[in-house]
Scaffold this motif. Structure first.
Motif, PDB file in Angstrom:
ATOM      1  N   ASN A  73       0.849  -1.180   0.000  1.00  0.00           N
ATOM      2  CA  ASN A  73       0.000   0.000   0.000  1.00  0.00           C
ATOM      3  C   ASN A  73       0.891   1.237   0.000  1.00  0.00           C
ATOM      4  O   ASN A  73       2.121   1.145   0.079  1.00  0.00           O
ATOM      5  N   PHE A  74       0.299   2.433  -0.094  1.00  0.00           N
ATOM      6  CA  PHE A  74       1.089   3.656  -0.231  1.00  0.00           C
ATOM      7  C   PHE A  74       1.996   3.885   0.972  1.00  0.00           C
ATOM      8  O   PHE A  74       3.130   4.352   0.831  1.00  0.00           O
ATOM      9  N   SER A  75       1.525   3.533   2.152  1.00  0.00           N
ATOM     10  CA  SER A  75       2.323   3.713   3.364  1.00  0.00           C
ATOM     11  C   SER A  75       3.362   2.617   3.557  1.00  0.00           C
ATOM     12  O   SER A  75       4.216   2.709   4.443  1.00  0.00           O
ATOM     13  N   CYS A  76       3.256   1.564   2.764  1.00  0.00           N
ATOM     14  CA  CYS A  76       4.185   0.419   2.813  1.00  0.00           C
ATOM     15  C   CYS A  76       4.160  -0.310   4.157  1.00  0.00           C
ATOM     16  O   CYS A  76       5.154  -0.934   4.539  1.00  0.00           O
ATOM     17  N   ASN A  77       3.038  -0.227   4.867  1.00  0.00           N
ATOM     18  CA  ASN A  77       2.900  -0.992   6.101  1.00  0.00           C
ATOM     19  C   ASN A  77       1.980  -2.205   5.922  1.00  0.00           C
ATOM     20  O   ASN A  77       1.740  -2.956   6.857  1.00  0.00           O
ATOM     21  N   MET A  78       1.487  -2.380   4.708  1.00  0.00           N
ATOM     22  CA  MET A  78       0.631  -3.523   4.401  1.00  0.00           C
ATOM     23  C   MET A  78       0.970  -4.045   3.007  1.00  0.00           C
ATOM     24  O   MET A  78       1.347  -3.280   2.116  1.00  0.00           O
ATOM     25  N   ILE A  79       0.856  -5.353   2.843  1.00  0.00           N
ATOM     26  CA  ILE A  79       1.094  -6.009   1.560  1.00  0.00           C
ATOM     27  C   ILE A  79      -0.170  -6.769   1.165  1.00  0.00           C
ATOM     28  O   ILE A  79      -0.813  -7.405   2.011  1.00  0.00           O
ATOM     29  N   ALA A  80      -0.514  -6.704  -0.101  1.00  0.00           N
ATOM     30  CA  ALA A  80      -1.587  -7.527  -0.644  1.00  0.00           C
ATOM     31  C   ALA A  80      -0.993  -8.517  -1.635  1.00  0.00           C
ATOM     32  O   ALA A  80      -0.055  -8.188  -2.372  1.00  0.00           O
TER      33      ALA A  80
END
Length: 224
Positions: A73-80
């Motif tokens: 995600n944009f914040s790079c704290n989550m991955i899909a």
């Protein structure tokens, strides 16, 4: 193990080789500051790598078939991640020991995933001819886009988040209202599978790429 290689942009120098996957590596992405990269493989795993040490920080396991895409995600704290096991998964970068949410609902392979800009919604593309939008907080379905007659290969968010663009094997790209799931426009000049579609940063142009050996640029018509 099958490697991923990192190259210097202008010289082409091989800066690092990341080894660890046991199947083809089919998708990868840098985080925003370029210190880590994620890779997705046909070995059904996602790996998170530290570029400075060329070491694997974490292996995300849970899919039961080959990976098709993985995205920050944009914040790079989550991955899909999306997989040929008909699911997508959401992973918290700070807690990589388990999956945050598993998105179930598609009836065929999930081929692509994409976060909206604020990371509250996840779009998925599937071989079941649909695209869907899911709430990243709980993994629940928010909107389904039904209308393609072939597998949906790619999903791409309009920067403002009000619309979604899809590319499909049915030779079309479709432009959707993300709140209602209504198809607002069908782009149908290609004569073969549309593999990819993107919207410009300003949201005024669309680019589509097809197996018919062409790319098309589409410009939004001005309203009277």
């Amino acid at each position: 193990p099958l490697p991923t290689r990192i190259y210097k942009l202008f010289s082409g120098q091989n800066l690092a080789t990341l080894r660890g996957h046991t199947g083809e590596v089919v998708t990868n992405e840098f985080n925003r500051d370029g210190t880590t990269v994620i890779t997705g493989s046909f070995d059904s795993t996602i790996k998170l790598w530290d570029i400075r040490t060329c070491s694997c920080i974490a292996t995300l396991s849970g899919h039961t078939a080959e990976l098709s895409a993985c995205r920050y995600n944009f914040s790079c704290n989550m991955i899909a991640s999306s997989s040929l096991d008909n699911t997508a998964k959401l992973w918290d970068v700070r807690r990589t020991d388990s999956c945050h949410h598993t998105v179930t609902g598609h009836t065929d392979e999930v081929l692509d995933v994409s976060f909206d800009l604020v990371g509250r919604r996840l779009a998925t593309a599937s071989s079941d001819c649909s695209a869907c939008i899911w709430d990243t907080n709980n993994g629940e379905l928010m909107t389904a886009m039904i209308g393609h007659t072939g597998e949906v290969s790619k999903v791409f968010w309009e920067p403002a988040g009000h619309h979604l663009l899809t590319a499909s094997r049915d030779c079309t790209s479709m432009f959707w209202d993300t709140d209602t799931g209504e198809c607002l426009q069908i782009l149908n000049k290609h004569i073969d599978h549309v593999f990819s579609a993107e919207i410009s940063y300003l949201g005024d142009m669309i680019l589509t790429a097809s197996k018919d050996n062409t790319c098309c640029v589409w410009r939004q018509s001005k309203k009277d």
